[in-house]
Each structure stands twice: as structure tokens, then as C-alpha cells.
Write an enzyme that holds these catalytic residues in place. Structure first.
Site, mmCIF file in Angstrom:
data_model
loop_
_atom_site.group_PDB
_atom_site.id
_atom_site.type_symbol
_atom_site.label_atom_id
_atom_site.label_comp_id
_atom_site.label_asym_id
_atom_site.label_seq_id
_atom_site.Cartn_x
_atom_site.Cartn_y
_atom_site.Cartn_z
ATOM 1 N N GLN A 1 -6.949 -1.396 1.694
ATOM 2 C CA GLN A 1 -6.392 -1.081 3.006
ATOM 3 C C GLN A 1 -7.270 -0.020 3.676
ATOM 4 O OE1 GLN A 1 -2.934 1.432 3.896
ATOM 5 N NE2 GLN A 1 -1.912 -0.398 4.695
ATOM 6 N N THR B 1 0.517 5.597 -0.389
ATOM 7 C CA THR B 1 -0.217 6.845 -0.595
ATOM 8 C C THR B 1 0.309 7.514 -1.862
ATOM 9 O OG1 THR B 1 -0.556 7.149 1.761
ATOM 10 C CG2 THR B 1 -0.743 9.101 0.386
ATOM 11 N N ARG C 1 -1.821 -4.993 9.402
ATOM 12 C CA ARG C 1 -0.459 -4.497 9.209
ATOM 13 C C ARG C 1 0.075 -3.857 10.484
ATOM 14 N NH1 ARG C 1 1.995 -0.006 4.908
ATOM 15 N NH2 ARG C 1 4.113 -0.817 4.980
ATOM 16 N N ASN D 1 10.427 7.450 16.396
ATOM 17 C CA ASN D 1 10.775 8.824 16.025
ATOM 18 C C ASN D 1 10.346 9.171 14.603
ATOM 19 O OD1 ASN D 1 11.742 11.214 17.118
ATOM 20 N ND2 ASN D 1 13.773 10.964 16.238
ATOM 21 N N HIS E 1 -5.224 -1.140 8.524
ATOM 22 C CA HIS E 1 -3.962 -0.392 8.662
ATOM 23 C C HIS E 1 -3.767 -0.035 10.142
ATOM 24 C CE1 HIS E 1 -0.492 1.808 7.814
ATOM 25 N NE2 HIS E 1 -0.928 2.715 6.947
ATOM 26 N N PRO F 1 0.842 -1.205 0.000
ATOM 27 C CA PRO F 1 0.000 0.000 0.000
ATOM 28 C C PRO F 1 0.871 1.248 0.000
ATOM 29 C CG PRO F 1 0.043 -1.016 2.172
ATOM 30 C CD PRO F 1 0.750 -1.953 1.258
ATOM 31 N N ASN G 1 2.351 2.273 11.373
ATOM 32 C CA ASN G 1 2.929 3.535 10.909
ATOM 33 C C ASN G 1 2.448 4.784 11.642
ATOM 34 O OD1 ASN G 1 4.148 1.809 9.165
ATOM 35 N ND2 ASN G 1 3.351 2.714 7.291
ATOM 36 N N TYR H 1 -0.484 5.525 12.908
ATOM 37 C CA TYR H 1 -1.867 5.953 12.728
ATOM 38 C C TYR H 1 -2.729 5.459 13.894
ATOM 39 C CZ TYR H 1 -0.002 7.280 8.218
ATOM 40 O OH TYR H 1 0.755 7.856 7.237
#
Length: 356
Positions: free
Chosen positions: A86, A11, A213, A220, A161, A9, A164, A166
Site C-alpha cells: 500500500q 499501521t 482504496r 469528522n 492509499h 492494511p 482515510n 490522507y
């Protein structure tokens, strides 16, 4: 699957229309050109207006969006491909500019102290609104409806998702979740929202059509800071998934940056979690063909997801198979609009998609 090459996936910000819907002239050829992948996972697709945090990203909460995705899935299927949607909620990695001046939602009112690109340009993040239990319920229902919409749009399955930095990831980490109710505190509590959503989605889609995922050693980046309970939290989640669920796959990321000096980080994600998970394990982040074959031969993964390589090499599977040189990508066009750097990369092997 016909091969172990997965399109990750990514963006791409091409849904620059009032509906934030996939389009026939851009999204359909983009995904269809890459249909020789063993599996395509779409770009992050927001489950509601509240879930958005990037410009021009497609959603899957409205009828025009569903109709747009129908054209994508039909074309990919006609080309012999398979495609998962996703499902995405960015949580605090957003800005009031996206929400008519209202604060983005998150588990706790903690500013991730990063930047987001809004319709008015790059801006600093703000302190988000801590979600109420009613907000959590609303968001869970949005994921369920998005999963139903994915079925209606013809997807072969969905990926949650939960990675990452989110929304779900924000609930997992003790540095972004300081709640004192049943969604905070202990590892089990911080994972509760994710499992509630998963359990609700599996009522409308069979478990075997659901992927998830994770990015355990994200540090960081996207406002995520690891602590001593970060890796134990992912150990708990993945071991629970192994024992109690029958998913399509777990999709893991190796560290995005150098975490060798980070006390709490795990540097070798596939190696750590392969023994903990008996189901299908997908790995990504920084793989080329040689590294991918190595991780498969070592038995530490079943599938490898490729991101940037699929941007500039629509026939990536054919290039791997025939030993054809890999084309370089143009980073300046990753998040722009239009065909340039999106659908205009040429195939150079016999691995061609009909009518493209």
C-alpha cells in the site's frame, strides 16, 4: 485467489530503525504467519520522507527499505501467499517534527484540526503548506518510483492509499481543497491529481496489478468534513474507473462512525457502489465472518478485508473454515515496538504456515 479473505492494511509502527525499513525478525514473520489470506495488503508504506506522518512506519523509497520488503515478499510467497504494497502519503496529517521543522504538504493551507503522534509525543496538527504545481509533480514522481520499488521488492501489486483523510482524499474533498487552479474547484479538477498518479503508475505496473482504496463517508475523522459534493465526487471517480480502467480491485470502507445524522453521507457504501463498478470490489470496516458472508451472498462485494481480526488471529482463514473461536486483540500493543502483540499471537487451527 484461494479465498475471499483479505488482510487489510494496518499501521503497526514496528519499523523503529534509522532506515524505517521492514526487519527480518519482525515484519517477515508477521506477514508470513498470515499468508493463508487470499491477499495481504501491507500497512501504509510511505513513498518519501515527505510522505510520513506517523512514527516507526516503513517506507519504500530507499534501497534498505526495498531490501527489507524483499525478505517479506519472498517469505510470504514461499508460504503460498500473495501480497500488495500500500503506497501512502499522509499530506497534512503530519507535523513539522517529521520534516526538520518544515510544514507538511497539502492541497490547501487548511489545518485539519486533529492530533498526530510525533517522536516527541502527541501534538496538534498545524496549517500545512499548499502544494505548488511543482510539488504536485514531485509527489507524482515519488509515487511512480515507489511503484517501481515495489516491483523490485517482489510485490504482486500495489494499492494506492487514496482514503482515510490522507493526501489524495484531501484533494477530493471541497472542505480540504479550495484551490483555484486545475486541481481545485470542480469535481473533475479535485480528482485530477489522483488520476494523474494512477496513469503514471500504470506505465510501470500493469493496471490489473493496481488496487485503489476509498472511504467515501469518512466524516469528522482525520480532519475530513463531508459536504454536498463529497459523495458525488466518489461517484464520479468510481464510475470513471469502471469505464476507463482495468484495475485489480477497488477497496472501499463502510463508514467508520455513525453518519446517520450527517446530511451528505452514504450509510451503505457497498450497496451504493456495487451497481456502479463491474470490476472486483473489496469492502472493509467492522466485518466479522457472518457479516462478510452476508455482503458476499447479497452480491455487494467480491472480497472482504479484515483488520483487527488478523492482528490476534494469524490463522483467521482456518478459524473461519473450521469454526474455531476468535481470539481477542490487545489494543495497547497496536502501535508499540517489539514482538508483543505483533508476532506472538498463536494459531489454533490446522491452517499453519510452515516454519512459523
Amino acid at each position: 485467489l484461494p479465498n475471499r479473505v483479505v488482510m487489510a492494511p494496518m499501521t503497526r509502527s514496528r519499523a523503529n530503525n534509522n532506515e524505517n525499513a521492514p526487519t527480518e525478525d519482525l515484519h517477515v514473520p508477521y506477514y508470513t504467519q498470515r499468508a493463508t489470506a487470499g491477499l495481504i495488503i501491507t500497512e501504509g508504506t510511505q513513498v518519501s520522507k515527505r510522505a510520513v506522518g506517523y512514527i516507526n512506519t516503513p517506507g519504500i523509497y530507499s534501497q534498505p527499505q526495498v531490501e527489507g520488503w524483499k525478505k517479506v515478499t519472498q517469505s510470504v510467497r514461499e508460504a503460498g501467499g500473495r501480497i500488495f504494497a500500500q503506497l501512502w502519503h499522509v499530506g497534512r496529517i503530519s507535523h513539522p517534527d517529521f520534516h526538520n521543522g518544515e510544514l507538511p504538504w497539502a492541497p490547501s493551507a487548511i489545518n485539519p484540526e486533529t492530533e498526530v503522534f510525533t517522536p516527541e509525543g502527541s501534538k496538534n496538527t498545524v496549517t500545512p503548506k499548499a502544494m505548488t504545481q511543482e510539488d504536485i509533480k514531485t509527489t507524482k514522481n515519488e509515487f511512480v518510483q515507489a511503484a517501481k520499488n515495489a516491483v523490485a521488492a517482489g510485490f504482486d501489486g500495489i494499492e494506492i492509499h487514496s482514503s482515510n483523510g490522507y493526501l489524495f482524499h484531501q484533494f477530493f474533498n471541497g472542505t480540504s481543497n479550495i484551490r483555484e487552479d486545475e486541481y481545485g474547484g470542480s469535481i473533475e479538477n479535485r480528482a485530477r491529481f489522483f488520476f494523474e498518479v494512477l496513469d503514471a503508475i500504470k506505465e510501470v505496473i500493469p493496471e490489473i496489478k493496481i488496487g485503489v482504496r476509498f472511504n467515501p463517508s469518512l466524516h469528522n475523522i482525520f480532519g475530513m468534513i463531508m459536504d454536498e459534493e463529497t459523495i458525488p465526487t466518489f461517484d464520479y471517480i468510481i464510475e470513471k474507473l469502471d469505464k476507463e480502467y482495468d484495475l485489480a480491485y477497488i477497496h472501499l470502507s463502510e463508514p467508520f462512525n455513525d453518519v446517520s445524522e450527517v446530511e451528505f453521507a452514504e450509510q451503505h457504501i457497498a450497496k451504493r457502489y456495487r451497481p456502479k463498478y463491474d470490476g472486483t470490489l473489496m469492502i472493509n470496516s467492522g466485518f466479522d465472518q457472518e457479516k462478510a458472508n452476508a455482503v458476499l451472498e447479497e452480491g455487494n462485494a467480491d472480497l472482504v478485508a479484515f483488520g483487527k481480526l488478523f492482528i490476534s488471529n494469524p490463522d483467521l482463514v482456518g478459524r473461519f473454515r473450521e469454526g474455531v473461536e476468535i481470539s481477542e486483540w490487545d489494543k495497547s500493543t497496536f502501535y508499540t515496538t517489539g514482538k508483543k502483540g505483533y508476532t506472538d499471537y498463536e494459531a489454533k487451527t490446522r491452517e499453519l504456515i510452515p516454519n512459523q
